[in-house]
Design a protein around this motif. Structure first.
Motif, PDB file in Angstrom:
ATOM      1  N   ASP A  54      45.170  33.882   9.220  1.00  7.83           N
ATOM      2  CA  ASP A  54      44.420  34.933   8.538  1.00  7.83           C
ATOM      3  C   ASP A  54      44.193  36.080   9.513  1.00  7.83           C
TER       4      ASP A  54
ATOM      5  N   VAL B 282      42.293  38.659   9.393  1.00  9.36           N
ATOM      6  CA  VAL B 282      40.888  39.030   9.576  1.00  9.36           C
ATOM      7  C   VAL B 282      40.209  38.071  10.548  1.00  9.36           C
TER       8      VAL B 282
ATOM      9  N   ASN C 185      46.818  47.612   3.948  1.00  5.88           N
ATOM     10  CA  ASN C 185      45.807  46.553   3.979  1.00  5.88           C
ATOM     11  C   ASN C 185      44.496  46.987   4.621  1.00  5.88           C
TER      12      ASN C 185
ATOM     13  N   GLN D  71      41.752  48.694   3.855  1.00  8.95           N
ATOM     14  CA  GLN D  71      40.436  48.497   3.245  1.00  8.95           C
ATOM     15  C   GLN D  71      40.040  47.029   3.254  1.00  8.95           C
ATOM     16  N   ARG D  72      40.984  46.152   2.939  1.00 11.51           N
ATOM     17  CA  ARG D  72      40.668  44.719   2.913  1.00 11.51           C
ATOM     18  C   ARG D  72      40.302  44.219   4.298  1.00 11.51           C
ATOM     19  N   TRP D  73      41.071  44.650   5.294  1.00 14.52           N
ATOM     20  CA  TRP D  73      40.788  44.196   6.653  1.00 14.52           C
ATOM     21  C   TRP D  73      39.489  44.793   7.178  1.00 14.52           C
TER      22      TRP D  73
ATOM     23  N   ASP E 285      36.879  45.637   5.361  1.00 16.91           N
ATOM     24  CA  ASP E 285      35.787  44.912   4.705  1.00 16.91           C
ATOM     25  C   ASP E 285      35.573  43.559   5.383  1.00 16.91           C
ATOM     26  N   GLY E 286      36.680  42.879   5.717  1.00 14.62           N
ATOM     27  CA  GLY E 286      36.557  41.585   6.352  1.00 14.62           C
ATOM     28  C   GLY E 286      35.955  41.667   7.735  1.00 14.62           C
TER      29      GLY E 286
END
Length: 264
Positions: free
Chosen positions: A183, A185, A254, A256-258, A260-261
């Motif tokens: 993963d 993140v 990716n 925004q997802r990273w 946020d994580g």
């Protein structure tokens, strides 16, 4: 050839990384081609050791052929064959610790008058003298200690710019599925927490800088290849420019997802 103690050793060519032409081991030293930046780099290495940072080779001057002489760091490069050493979360945390120790140690460094640096990447500031290539191909993992090598691209930069490249290369944030590990993140968190980057704004900026740093590698290869400069011209022909451009796009896709994580 004799070393500084008068003992005679054969020259053993050293491979690994992308810029290893002319790099040899002689006894417990490494000899490398010197350049206009070498005196400044040696002053930097002297400073690091004087303040207790030992995860770097020692500068030992020049030999009779004008090559720079560095202490040999025993161990193995962690890329590509030994990248499994970076699989445990604790390994990435350790890398983060080493980078933070370096950045804290270099903060008190005053370059010598007229210092010349090998500036290959955009100068995102002059907060510190950054390494600019903190990557697994420059990390030597020994039994008792780990050390970063290849300090010839050290130049003014910022902590976050230096750390961003480490995140890109150690996680790694790669567009190639075969190179990804677990993963991203969780791996980013391990490295960033090892570094001690707690500020949310800095973590947010870090994710943006990873894309910029990957794109800077593409631009460096394109520029140097257009000039016919080795080894970048060869790397460009081998497709490294395409890889770095794809990595930058992959990070942006990716982001925004990273982000946020990493903040969550």
């Amino acid at each position: 050839m004799p070393d500084d103690r008068g003992m005679t050793f054969d020259e053993e060519p050293l491979s690994g990384g992308n810029v290893s032409a002319g790099v040899v081991r002689v006894g417990d030293t490494v000899r490398r081609p010197a350049g206009p930046w070498t005196p400044a780099v040696h002053a930097l290495l002297d400073h690091l050791h004087s303040v207790g940072f030992h995860a770097a080779p020692r500068a030992l001057g020049l030999d009779e052929r004008g090559r720079e002489v560095l202490s040999y760091c025993p161990g193995v490069p962690t890329w590509p064959e030994r990248f499994d050493l970076m699989e445990p979360r604790s390994a990435l945390t350790r890398v983060g610790h080493i980078i933070r120790d370096f950045h804290d140690a270099v903060a008190g460094f005053t370059p010598p008058p007229g210092a010349r640096w090998r500036v290959l990447y955009p100068q995102a500031g002059d907060e510190i003298i950054a390494h600019h290539d903190l990557a697994p191909w420059n990390l030597i993992a020994g039994t008792d200690s780990w050390a970063f090598i290849d300090w010839d691209t050290a130049a003014p930069g910022t902590r976050l710019w230096d750390l961003a490249y480490a995140v890109v290369s150690f996680v790694p944030l790669s567009a190639e599925p075969a190179l990804r590990r677990g993963d991203p993140v969780e791996r980013m968190r391990a490295l960033v927490e090892g570094y001690g980057l707690e500020d949310e704004d800095d973590r947010r900026r870090l994710i943006g800088l990873t894309a910029e740093r990957a794109r800077a590698m593409h631009d460096l290869l394109a520029e140097q290849a257009a000039r016919g400069n080795a080894p970048w011209e060869r790397l460009w022909r081998e497709g490294h420019g395409r890889i770095w451009r794809a990595n930058a796009d992959h990070i942006l896709d990716n982001r925004q997802r990273w982000e946020d994580g990493l903040l969550g």
